[in-house]
Every structure is written in structure tokens, then in C-alpha cells.
Design a protein around this motif. Structure first.
Motif, PDB file in Angstrom:
ATOM      1  N   LYS A 110       0.843  -1.194   0.000  1.00 39.82           N
ATOM      2  CA  LYS A 110       0.000   0.000   0.000  1.00 39.82           C
ATOM      3  C   LYS A 110       0.880   1.246   0.000  1.00 39.82           C
ATOM      4  O   LYS A 110       1.885   1.306   0.698  1.00 39.82           O
ATOM      5  CB  LYS A 110      -0.904  -0.007   1.237  1.00 39.82           C
ATOM      6  CG  LYS A 110      -2.013   1.033   1.182  1.00 39.82           C
ATOM      7  CD  LYS A 110      -3.025   0.819   2.278  1.00 39.82           C
ATOM      8  CE  LYS A 110      -4.135  -0.023   1.710  1.00 39.82           C
ATOM      9  NZ  LYS A 110      -5.369   0.054   2.443  1.00 39.82           N
ATOM     10  N   LEU A 111       0.473   2.225  -0.789  1.00 38.00           N
ATOM     11  CA  LEU A 111       1.157   3.520  -0.871  1.00 38.00           C
ATOM     12  C   LEU A 111       0.165   4.605  -0.460  1.00 38.00           C
ATOM     13  O   LEU A 111      -0.960   4.637  -0.952  1.00 38.00           O
ATOM     14  CB  LEU A 111       1.650   3.756  -2.306  1.00 38.00           C
ATOM     15  CG  LEU A 111       2.273   5.107  -2.628  1.00 38.00           C
ATOM     16  CD1 LEU A 111       3.518   5.366  -1.775  1.00 38.00           C
ATOM     17  CD2 LEU A 111       2.624   5.188  -4.121  1.00 38.00           C
ATOM     18  N   PHE A 112       0.594   5.474   0.450  1.00 36.01           N
ATOM     19  CA  PHE A 112      -0.246   6.566   0.945  1.00 36.01           C
ATOM     20  C   PHE A 112       0.343   7.905   0.528  1.00 36.01           C
ATOM     21  O   PHE A 112       1.540   8.016   0.273  1.00 36.01           O
ATOM     22  CB  PHE A 112      -0.326   6.546   2.481  1.00 36.01           C
ATOM     23  CG  PHE A 112      -1.039   5.368   3.044  1.00 36.01           C
ATOM     24  CD1 PHE A 112      -2.420   5.370   3.193  1.00 36.01           C
ATOM     25  CD2 PHE A 112      -0.337   4.236   3.436  1.00 36.01           C
ATOM     26  CE1 PHE A 112      -3.082   4.277   3.710  1.00 36.01           C
ATOM     27  CE2 PHE A 112      -0.980   3.138   3.965  1.00 36.01           C
ATOM     28  CZ  PHE A 112      -2.357   3.156   4.102  1.00 36.01           C
ATOM     29  N   LEU A 113      -0.498   8.936   0.533  1.00 36.75           N
ATOM     30  CA  LEU A 113      -0.037  10.304   0.325  1.00 36.75           C
ATOM     31  C   LEU A 113      -1.072  11.264   0.883  1.00 36.75           C
ATOM     32  O   LEU A 113      -2.217  10.886   1.150  1.00 36.75           O
ATOM     33  CB  LEU A 113       0.211  10.582  -1.164  1.00 36.75           C
ATOM     34  CG  LEU A 113      -0.970  10.493  -2.138  1.00 36.75           C
ATOM     35  CD1 LEU A 113      -1.800  11.774  -2.174  1.00 36.75           C
ATOM     36  CD2 LEU A 113      -0.451  10.181  -3.522  1.00 36.75           C
ATOM     37  N   GLU A 114      -0.644  12.502   1.089  1.00 32.29           N
ATOM     38  CA  GLU A 114      -1.560  13.591   1.410  1.00 32.29           C
ATOM     39  C   GLU A 114      -1.422  14.635   0.319  1.00 32.29           C
ATOM     40  O   GLU A 114      -0.322  14.906  -0.142  1.00 32.29           O
ATOM     41  CB  GLU A 114      -1.220  14.260   2.758  1.00 32.29           C
ATOM     42  CG  GLU A 114      -1.540  13.429   3.970  1.00 32.29           C
ATOM     43  CD  GLU A 114      -0.290  12.783   4.554  1.00 32.29           C
ATOM     44  OE1 GLU A 114       0.819  13.105   4.106  1.00 32.29           O
ATOM     45  OE2 GLU A 114      -0.441  11.934   5.440  1.00 32.29           O
ATOM     46  N   VAL A 115      -2.530  15.222  -0.075  1.00 36.86           N
ATOM     47  CA  VAL A 115      -2.532  16.267  -1.094  1.00 36.86           C
ATOM     48  C   VAL A 115      -3.550  17.327  -0.695  1.00 36.86           C
ATOM     49  O   VAL A 115      -4.615  17.001  -0.162  1.00 36.86           O
ATOM     50  CB  VAL A 115      -2.842  15.681  -2.504  1.00 36.86           C
ATOM     51  CG1 VAL A 115      -4.194  14.986  -2.531  1.00 36.86           C
ATOM     52  CG2 VAL A 115      -2.732  16.742  -3.583  1.00 36.86           C
ATOM     53  N   ALA A 116      -3.196  18.587  -0.928  1.00 38.91           N
ATOM     54  CA  ALA A 116      -4.112  19.682  -0.595  1.00 38.91           C
ATOM     55  C   ALA A 116      -5.420  19.505  -1.361  1.00 38.91           C
ATOM     56  O   ALA A 116      -5.419  19.211  -2.556  1.00 38.91           O
ATOM     57  CB  ALA A 116      -3.480  21.023  -0.937  1.00 38.91           C
ATOM     58  N   THR A 117      -6.520  19.676  -0.669  1.00 40.51           N
ATOM     59  CA  THR A 117      -7.834  19.527  -1.307  1.00 40.51           C
ATOM     60  C   THR A 117      -8.039  20.556  -2.412  1.00 40.51           C
ATOM     61  O   THR A 117      -8.875  20.357  -3.290  1.00 40.51           O
ATOM     62  CB  THR A 117      -8.967  19.649  -0.274  1.00 40.51           C
ATOM     63  OG1 THR A 117      -8.835  20.905   0.405  1.00 40.51           O
ATOM     64  CG2 THR A 117      -8.930  18.510   0.721  1.00 40.51           C
ATOM     65  N   THR A 118      -7.266  21.635  -2.374  1.00 37.54           N
ATOM     66  CA  THR A 118      -7.365  22.682  -3.391  1.00 37.54           C
ATOM     67  C   THR A 118      -6.477  22.409  -4.605  1.00 37.54           C
ATOM     68  O   THR A 118      -6.573  23.106  -5.602  1.00 37.54           O
ATOM     69  CB  THR A 118      -6.966  24.039  -2.783  1.00 37.54           C
ATOM     70  OG1 THR A 118      -5.636  23.920  -2.232  1.00 37.54           O
ATOM     71  CG2 THR A 118      -7.946  24.474  -1.709  1.00 37.54           C
ATOM     72  N   ASN A 119      -5.634  21.389  -4.538  1.00 35.76           N
ATOM     73  CA  ASN A 119      -4.704  21.080  -5.627  1.00 35.76           C
ATOM     74  C   ASN A 119      -5.384  20.138  -6.629  1.00 35.76           C
ATOM     75  O   ASN A 119      -5.143  18.937  -6.647  1.00 35.76           O
ATOM     76  CB  ASN A 119      -3.414  20.468  -5.076  1.00 35.76           C
ATOM     77  CG  ASN A 119      -2.330  20.356  -6.113  1.00 35.76           C
ATOM     78  OD1 ASN A 119      -2.576  20.414  -7.310  1.00 35.76           O
ATOM     79  ND2 ASN A 119      -1.102  20.181  -5.639  1.00 35.76           N
ATOM     80  N   LYS A 120      -6.235  20.722  -7.451  1.00 28.65           N
ATOM     81  CA  LYS A 120      -7.056  19.939  -8.379  1.00 28.65           C
ATOM     82  C   LYS A 120      -6.216  19.168  -9.395  1.00 28.65           C
ATOM     83  O   LYS A 120      -6.565  18.040  -9.764  1.00 28.65           O
ATOM     84  CB  LYS A 120      -8.057  20.844  -9.109  1.00 28.65           C
ATOM     85  CG  LYS A 120      -8.969  21.633  -8.181  1.00 28.65           C
ATOM     86  CD  LYS A 120      -9.779  20.734  -7.270  1.00 28.65           C
ATOM     87  CE  LYS A 120     -10.681  21.551  -6.379  1.00 28.65           C
ATOM     88  NZ  LYS A 120     -11.173  20.822  -5.231  1.00 28.65           N
TER      89      LYS A 120
END
Length: 157
Positions: A110-120
């Protein structure tokens, strides 16, 4: 895509401290050039930390960068960056797919990440590769103006 060839240069096993410092400076400069509107730029000290710790896998070729933290059967995408002049040409997609193949060879499940909700644009890329949203972190990122932005947590199986 000509720009993708030989995109995987892993510096993490280089034992020379002066070389590591030189590489960390280049990585920090590149990362800062890719994240000009964000507080989420990694310093030379942070990059040196990533280089010196074997759990971090770094791939860089002067037009793109990915740093992945690997622990056990899971991994976390710490950062993915593409030179601003070369964006929207499939480089990030190819880098991410290559990274996933690399992780599969390491038996990562499994690979996880976080991304800004505004970074469409990034959200579109991650969905295209096959990531799915699995959580939300409120106020996770601080923008260049000091405002806070939520992060979408995503995973790839």
C-alpha cells in the motif's frame, strides 16, 4: 517521452558526506522552485536527512523528484515535483507509475499520500493513476499567505 528516460537516480546509498550535502542543496533548490506558493518546501537539512536514512527512497533527474518513505509493506509518498516548465506533459504520471513499479518490486502492498484539497491538478493525477481518497486532515497545509488548507489522504493498493 524523451524527458522520462533514466528518471530513476537513487542517491540514498551514497556514503560520502560532502557529496550528500551537495545533492541535498540541489534537491532543496529544485523542490523550492516547484513549490513557490507553499510553505511545504523542504530545506537542505531536510533533504540531507532523507538522503542519509535508508527508509527514504529518492528519485531525481533535474526535471522531476519523488521521495518515498518505505516501512514494512507500506510506503508514503513524501513529495512529487515536476519542473514548472514541463508540467502537464505526463512526466508526473510516468514518474508515479515508475515509482509504483519500483515499490511493487519491493513487495510494498500500500502507498499513501496527502494532497491539498485545493490542488485539483494533483488530485486529478492521483485519481488517474488509481489512488482513492481514504481520509481528510483538517488544516494540514499552510499556504504562502498563512492560510490553512485541508489535505485529502489517498491510498494505492
Amino acid at each position: 517521452m524523451k524527458d522520462i528516460n533514466n528518471n530513476v537516480l537513487n542517491y540514498r546509498n551514497e556514503p560520502n558526506l560532502s557529496y550528500n550535502i551537495e545533492v541535498s542543496q540541489k534537491l532543496a533548490e529544485f523542490h523550492a522552485s516547484c513549490f513557490t506558493n507553499s510553505e511545504k518546501r523542504y530545506s537542505e537539512k531536510s533533504m540531507l536527512f532523507f538522503i542519509e536514512k535508508p527508509i527514504y527512497h529518492i528519485f531525481y533527474n533535474h526535471i522531476s523528484l519523488v521521495i518515498i518513505k518505505v516501512i514494512g509493506e507500506e510506503a508514503e509518498l513524501i513529495t512529487l515535483a515536476v519542473d514548472s516548465k514541463r508540467r502537464r506533459k505526463g512526466i508526473g504520471y510516468e514518474l508515479l507509475k515508475s515509482s509504483i513499479i519500483y515499490l511493487e518490486d519491493l513487495d510494498i502492498k500500500k502507498l499513501f499520500l496527502e494532497v491539498a484539497t485545493t490542488n485539483k491538478i494533483a488530485l486529478e493525477l492521483y485519481h488517474k493513476v488509481g489512488f482513492t481518497a481514504c481520509g481528510l486532515r483538517k488544516g494540514y497545509y499552510v499556504t504562502g499567505t498563512g492560510n490553512k488548507t485541508d489535505a485529502t489522504i489517498m491510498s494505492y493498493n
